[in-house]
Design a protein around this motif. Structure first.
Motif: not given
Length: 264
Positions: A143, A145, A181, A183, A185, A194, A255
């Motif tokens: 993802q 963001k 996952n 992520l 950013e 992350t 994480s």
């Protein structure tokens, strides 16, 4: 694990020699402990370097088989080949970590920063680990963001190594059928990446030493590991001017977070 090497002796033919015996014979009579340690490190790096070529050849051959280059495979054949390929890719990553550690010890790590697309780097890394993740039926979820521009200033080869080590670590200690996952950013001039998943919980004591050289909890959890992966991640990220840390939550999610400066 490799325990013996086969040598050809003119008068005796092929003989198997244990790594332990060869290792000890090579370093008998060294004048100082530091001299012996240096010789051992050089020997390990040389041995690992020599192993890289056959591992790479095996990976290529297995990939050809999976792509039906030599004819179609049935489901059982494909399953077995995928497992062997995953094991070879794991060995390849371990060999590369040992060689990089040898470079670090000799001050030969060179970071070559350039404009790279972090999105493409992540995608290529995940693709290369496809069969390692398949072994435990794990999937990745990436993802971005609120990010439109994914161009960043970093060494693509070394950041792929960081991502590879972190994703393999997440896979090793993650549960079967779990999700990893990723992520991405943007915080000021930094990309923050992350990598998190649910798996075996890390103790507070373990967290304090995770990034130390040769620190591994693999024996506690019956896993294979040399304790170099996270240490190498720390060195590479520091060389980029970034930071890396680990966080754990009460729900069992761990994480790993690292940053990269996007300024050119």
């Amino acid at each position: 694990m490799l325990k013996q090497i086969c040598f050809y002796y003119p008068n005796e033919g092929m003989k198997y020699v244990s790594i332990k015996d060869l290792y000890n014979d090579l370093f008998k009579g060294k004048k100082t402990e530091s001299e012996a340690l240096k010789e051992k490190e050089n020997f390990l790096a040389m041995l690992t370097h020599d192993l890289k070529t056959p591992i790479r050849a095996q990976i290529r051959a297995l990939e050809l088989l999976l792509n039906n280059y030599f004819g179609p495979l049935n489901s059982k054949q494909r399953e077995i080949i995928e497992e062997i390929l995953a094991s070879n890719q794991y060995m390849q990553n371990l060999a590369e970590n040992i060689l990089l550690d040898h470079k670090l010890e000799n001050g030969k790590l060179v970071i070559k920063k350039a404009k790279n697309d972090i999105k493409l780097t992540i995608e290529n890394t995940i693709k290369s680990l496809k069969f390692i993740l398949l072994e435990k039926n794990q999937k990745t979820n990436v993802q971005f963001k609120d990010i439109e521009d994914t161009i960043c200033n970093y060494d693509d080869i070394e950041i792929k190594r960081v991502l590879t080590n972190l994703i393999i670590n997440a896979s090793e200690y993650g549960f079967n059928n779990s999700k990893i996952n990723i992520l991405v950013e943007k915080e000021a001039n930094n990309f923050k990446i992350t990598i998190s998943n649910k798996g075996i919980e890390i103790t507070n004591e373990d967290i304090n030493s995770l990034f130390n050289k040769y620190s591994t909890n693999s024996k506690n959890y019956r896993k294979a590991g040399a304790g170099l992966g996270l240490y190498i991640c720390k060195i590479i990220i520091a060389a980029h001017g970034g930071t890396i840390e680990v966080e754990k939550q009460n729900d069992g999610i761990t994480s790993f977070i690292f940053t990269l400066n996007s300024i050119f």
